[in-house]
Structures are given as C-alpha cells and as structure tokens.
Scaffold this motif. Structure first.
Motif, PDB file in Angstrom:
ATOM      1  N   SER A  38      43.045  38.635  48.935  1.00 24.97           N
ATOM      2  CA  SER A  38      41.602  38.803  48.994  1.00 24.97           C
ATOM      3  C   SER A  38      41.226  39.888  50.018  1.00 24.97           C
ATOM      4  O   SER A  38      41.725  41.004  49.939  1.00 24.97           O
ATOM      5  CB  SER A  38      40.937  37.455  49.298  1.00 24.97           C
ATOM      6  OG  SER A  38      39.589  37.461  48.913  1.00 24.97           O
ATOM      7  N   HIS A  86      29.960  36.606  35.711  1.00 21.75           N
ATOM      8  CA  HIS A  86      29.943  36.897  37.142  1.00 21.75           C
ATOM      9  C   HIS A  86      28.541  37.253  37.601  1.00 21.75           C
ATOM     10  O   HIS A  86      27.697  37.679  36.804  1.00 21.75           O
ATOM     11  CB  HIS A  86      30.902  38.051  37.465  1.00 21.75           C
ATOM     12  CG  HIS A  86      30.569  39.329  36.761  1.00 21.75           C
ATOM     13  ND1 HIS A  86      30.839  39.550  35.431  1.00 21.75           N
ATOM     14  CD2 HIS A  86      29.970  40.467  37.208  1.00 21.75           C
ATOM     15  CE1 HIS A  86      30.448  40.765  35.087  1.00 21.75           C
ATOM     16  NE2 HIS A  86      29.909  41.329  36.142  1.00 21.75           N
ATOM     17  N   ALA A  90      31.637  44.663  40.496  1.00 21.20           N
ATOM     18  CA  ALA A  90      32.679  45.117  41.423  1.00 21.20           C
ATOM     19  C   ALA A  90      32.608  46.615  41.677  1.00 21.20           C
ATOM     20  O   ALA A  90      33.496  47.168  42.336  1.00 21.20           O
ATOM     21  CB  ALA A  90      34.049  44.749  40.870  1.00 21.20           C
ATOM     22  N   ARG A  94      34.836  48.755  44.354  1.00 21.78           N
ATOM     23  CA  ARG A  94      35.758  49.786  43.873  1.00 21.78           C
ATOM     24  C   ARG A  94      35.479  51.139  44.526  1.00 21.78           C
ATOM     25  O   ARG A  94      36.405  51.866  44.904  1.00 21.78           O
ATOM     26  CB  ARG A  94      35.665  49.913  42.355  1.00 21.78           C
ATOM     27  CG  ARG A  94      36.340  48.777  41.606  1.00 21.78           C
ATOM     28  CD  ARG A  94      36.255  48.967  40.099  1.00 21.78           C
ATOM     29  NE  ARG A  94      37.023  47.947  39.401  1.00 21.78           N
ATOM     30  CZ  ARG A  94      38.321  48.017  39.155  1.00 21.78           C
ATOM     31  NH1 ARG A  94      38.998  49.105  39.514  1.00 21.78           N
ATOM     32  NH2 ARG A  94      38.957  47.050  38.528  1.00 21.78           N
ATOM     33  N   VAL A 138      41.151  44.750  43.889  1.00 22.63           N
ATOM     34  CA  VAL A 138      39.920  44.131  43.382  1.00 22.63           C
ATOM     35  C   VAL A 138      40.235  42.791  42.735  1.00 22.63           C
ATOM     36  O   VAL A 138      39.513  41.810  42.922  1.00 22.63           O
ATOM     37  CB  VAL A 138      39.208  45.072  42.389  1.00 22.63           C
ATOM     38  CG1 VAL A 138      38.042  44.354  41.711  1.00 22.63           C
ATOM     39  CG2 VAL A 138      38.698  46.316  43.105  1.00 22.63           C
ATOM     40  N   ALA A 139      41.334  42.719  41.980  1.00 25.69           N
ATOM     41  CA  ALA A 139      41.728  41.448  41.375  1.00 25.69           C
ATOM     42  C   ALA A 139      41.950  40.396  42.451  1.00 25.69           C
ATOM     43  O   ALA A 139      41.491  39.252  42.333  1.00 25.69           O
ATOM     44  CB  ALA A 139      42.993  41.632  40.544  1.00 25.69           C
ATOM     45  N   SER A 142      38.636  39.005  43.715  1.00 27.86           N
ATOM     46  CA  SER A 142      37.622  38.633  42.721  1.00 27.86           C
ATOM     47  C   SER A 142      37.461  37.119  42.622  1.00 27.86           C
ATOM     48  O   SER A 142      38.066  36.473  41.757  1.00 27.86           O
ATOM     49  CB  SER A 142      37.991  39.226  41.353  1.00 27.86           C
ATOM     50  OG  SER A 142      37.852  40.627  41.369  1.00 27.86           O
ATOM     51  N   TYR A 147      32.720  37.697  41.167  1.00 22.47           N
ATOM     52  CA  TYR A 147      33.138  38.968  40.578  1.00 22.47           C
ATOM     53  C   TYR A 147      33.763  38.719  39.203  1.00 22.47           C
ATOM     54  O   TYR A 147      34.260  37.621  38.921  1.00 22.47           O
ATOM     55  CB  TYR A 147      34.194  39.644  41.461  1.00 22.47           C
ATOM     56  CG  TYR A 147      33.700  40.225  42.750  1.00 22.47           C
ATOM     57  CD1 TYR A 147      32.782  41.267  42.771  1.00 22.47           C
ATOM     58  CD2 TYR A 147      34.183  39.750  43.973  1.00 22.47           C
ATOM     59  CE1 TYR A 147      32.347  41.821  43.961  1.00 22.47           C
ATOM     60  CE2 TYR A 147      33.757  40.296  45.175  1.00 22.47           C
ATOM     61  CZ  TYR A 147      32.837  41.322  45.165  1.00 22.47           C
ATOM     62  OH  TYR A 147      32.416  41.859  46.347  1.00 22.47           O
ATOM     63  N   PRO A 149      36.770  38.934  36.438  1.00 26.97           N
ATOM     64  CA  PRO A 149      38.235  39.021  36.534  1.00 26.97           C
ATOM     65  C   PRO A 149      38.692  40.428  36.199  1.00 26.97           C
ATOM     66  O   PRO A 149      37.955  41.218  35.580  1.00 26.97           O
ATOM     67  CB  PRO A 149      38.717  38.009  35.495  1.00 26.97           C
ATOM     68  CG  PRO A 149      37.594  37.898  34.525  1.00 26.97           C
ATOM     69  CD  PRO A 149      36.341  38.090  35.316  1.00 26.97           C
ATOM     70  N   VAL A 150      39.915  40.757  36.605  1.00 29.27           N
ATOM     71  CA  VAL A 150      40.480  42.091  36.351  1.00 29.27           C
ATOM     72  C   VAL A 150      41.693  41.925  35.439  1.00 29.27           C
ATOM     73  O   VAL A 150      42.570  41.107  35.711  1.00 29.27           O
ATOM     74  CB  VAL A 150      40.903  42.771  37.666  1.00 29.27           C
ATOM     75  CG1 VAL A 150      41.551  44.137  37.389  1.00 29.27           C
ATOM     76  CG2 VAL A 150      39.702  42.934  38.596  1.00 29.27           C
ATOM     77  N   VAL A 158      42.275  36.845  39.121  1.00 32.28           N
ATOM     78  CA  VAL A 158      41.161  36.571  40.022  1.00 32.28           C
ATOM     79  C   VAL A 158      41.703  36.382  41.443  1.00 32.28           C
ATOM     80  O   VAL A 158      42.890  36.569  41.708  1.00 32.28           O
ATOM     81  CB  VAL A 158      40.365  35.322  39.578  1.00 32.28           C
ATOM     82  CG1 VAL A 158      39.667  35.580  38.246  1.00 32.28           C
ATOM     83  CG2 VAL A 158      41.276  34.105  39.475  1.00 32.28           C
ATOM     84  N   ASP A 159      40.827  35.974  42.337  1.00 34.07           N
ATOM     85  CA  ASP A 159      41.100  35.883  43.776  1.00 34.07           C
ATOM     86  C   ASP A 159      42.408  35.149  44.086  1.00 34.07           C
ATOM     87  O   ASP A 159      42.624  34.001  43.670  1.00 34.07           O
ATOM     88  CB  ASP A 159      39.941  35.145  44.447  1.00 34.07           C
ATOM     89  CG  ASP A 159      39.868  35.403  45.932  1.00 34.07           C
ATOM     90  OD1 ASP A 159      40.921  35.394  46.589  1.00 34.07           O
ATOM     91  OD2 ASP A 159      38.749  35.620  46.447  1.00 34.07           O
TER      92      ASP A 159
END
Length: 276
Positions: A38, A86, A90, A94, A138-139, A142, A147, A149-150, A158-159
């Motif tokens: 994170s 979300h 993001a 980014r 970022v993932a 998140s 946020y 998901p990536v 996610v986070d």
C-alpha cells in the motif's frame, strides 16, 4: 548480511516511515531489498529508485489529500447507487507516482523491490517483482470500493494490506537475513470517530491489520532478526489527513534516533487497537 526494509500500509501515516528512514539513513543503515504494501509500496518505490530519505520527506511535505483522495461527487454518487465499483479515481495517484518514481518497470529499480497486492477474486497474496511499476504500486494501494482494482496479467488486484500489511515473510523468502520493519502504526489516539466514509473505512482497515500484526508478532518464529521500529503514539491523525505530515516525519525521526541510540532494545508492541 542482506538487509531488508519492510514497509506497511497506512495511508497518510506513511509519513511516519519517512522519518524512520531518515534516522536509519543518518546511521548508514540502508536496504539491500525492499518489500512494501500500500503506501509502503509507494515509499518503497521512491527509496528503491535511489532517492534519499530526505528527498522523500520533501515530497511528503507537499502532498495533500487531493493527491490521493480527490473529491468526485458524481463518481461517489454512481458508486452509491451501484453504477461504479469505486468512489475515488486513481488518476491523481498515477500522476503523482509518474512524477516521482524514476523507473518504469519494477525490475529496473536500483534496489530490488517487491510490491504486495491481493487478488480481488480469491484473496491470494500476489508478490510483484517485475512489470509496469505504476500499475503494481497503484494495485497495492487500491483499497476496495475506494479505488478501482488494477488488472495485471489477467488478475484483478487490490490493496496488499488486506492480505499482508507487514510482509516480513516475503522479505525473508527474498533472501533477507536482517529485517527492519518500518510500520506506520495506526491512529492510536483518536477521540472521535472519523467523519467521512473514506476516513472511516481506512481507520477500520488499519485497526484490523494492526490487530493481526500484533498477534503475528506474538506468535512469530522467524529465523532472522526482526527489528521493529516503534511508531509514534499517541497519534490522532486521520489516515486521510496529510496536513500533519511534517510533524509525523519529525516525531518518527526523533523516536527512531532515540531507539537506535538505546541499542535497539526489544520493541514493545504498539498499543492494542481500540474501537471508538
């Protein structure tokens, strides 16, 4: 000896890690590898790119809530009525990372970096050591519902704090023989409940992961030295409040210097999380 820095999540409390890193740097203690979750992945990336802890402090002193959690009322409404997964885009995160992370791919960092994320579908821990750096970071940061998901290699991530907020084992498996834990701690002295939904969600997550961390450390059987730097407490800063970053940096730096001067005594666990 292979020294690892393990950096946990904690949103705005990531400023605490900066102060710790500054104190370690002045003592000539630098990592051979970094593992971050994170906001710890964000700080870890900056350090892994060759930035000094002082440079990192200068970045943090300029950060504002809108850099991480910009207000988007329409998006928030869409999420509330079930038309978005979300509340916060993001894009700002980014852009901020693109400005400050000096490498495009994880494998190009000056110091080996492992970024921890969580598979949004099956809850598995995902350790990222290669690929697009911004996507990975970022993932890792998140938080679900906050946020989006990536998608990386066909997986929605996610986070990382959900599955492993303090990835000590990942550092050991990466070859660490000496582990320094730069924990953000948590908002251990709030006297009123967080006022916004995002702040309440982040505080609830921090309580959950902190409790898990306490239990894990109490039951730990690690085969390498684990140096848990005590985070400041009391802290009454909300995880989305970036206005006190400078103060948190200085408090953490001073506290870490005293801890180092005392010969790194066995660090007592931070106070048990208490619900408001």
């Amino acid at each position: 000896m292979t020294t690892a820095f393990v950096l946990s999540g904690g949103a705005s409390l990531g400023a605490i890690q900066v102060g710790m890193a500054m104190a370690l740097e002045t003592q000539g203690i630098r990592p051979d590898l970094i593992v971050g979750t994170s906001v710890g992945a964000i700080n870890g990336a900056w350090l892994a790119g060759g930035r000094s802890a002082v440079d990192l402090a200068n970045i943090w002193r300029l950060l504002e809530r809108k850099d991480f959690f910009p207000a988007r009322p329409l998006l928030g409404f869409r999420a509330f009525v079930g038309r978005s997964n979300h509340f916060v885009p993001a894009t700002g995160l980014r852009e901020m990372l693109g400005t400050n992370v000096p490498f495009a791919r994880l494998e190009d960092s000056k110091i080996p970096l492992t970024v921890v994320a969580t598979d949004a579908l099956n809850g598995e821990e995902v350790l990222l050591t290669s690929g697009d750096a911004i996507d990975a970071i970022v993932a890792s940061a998140s938080l679900p519902a906050i946020y989006p998901p990536v998608e990386i290699d066909g997986r929605l991530l996610v986070d990382g704090a959900i599955i492993n907020n303090t990835p000590i084992t990942a550092a050991i498996e990466a070859g660490a023989t000496d582990v320094w834990v730069l924990s953000t701690g948590y908002s251990c002295d709030l006297v009123t409940a967080p006022e916004t939904a995002i702040a309440a969600a982040l505080h609830a997550v921090s309580l959950m992961v902190q409790r898990r961390f306490v239990l894990e450390m109490e039951a730990s059987t690690y085969t390498v030295p684990i140096r848990l730097i005590p985070p400041p407490c009391p802290v009454d800063v909300s995880p989305i409040d970036f206005s006190q970053s400078a103060e948190l940096i200085e408090r953490a730096a001073e506290g870490t210097r005293h801890w180092l001067d005392a010969g790194q005594p066995h660090a007592q666990m931070v106070p048990q999380p208490r619900l408001l």
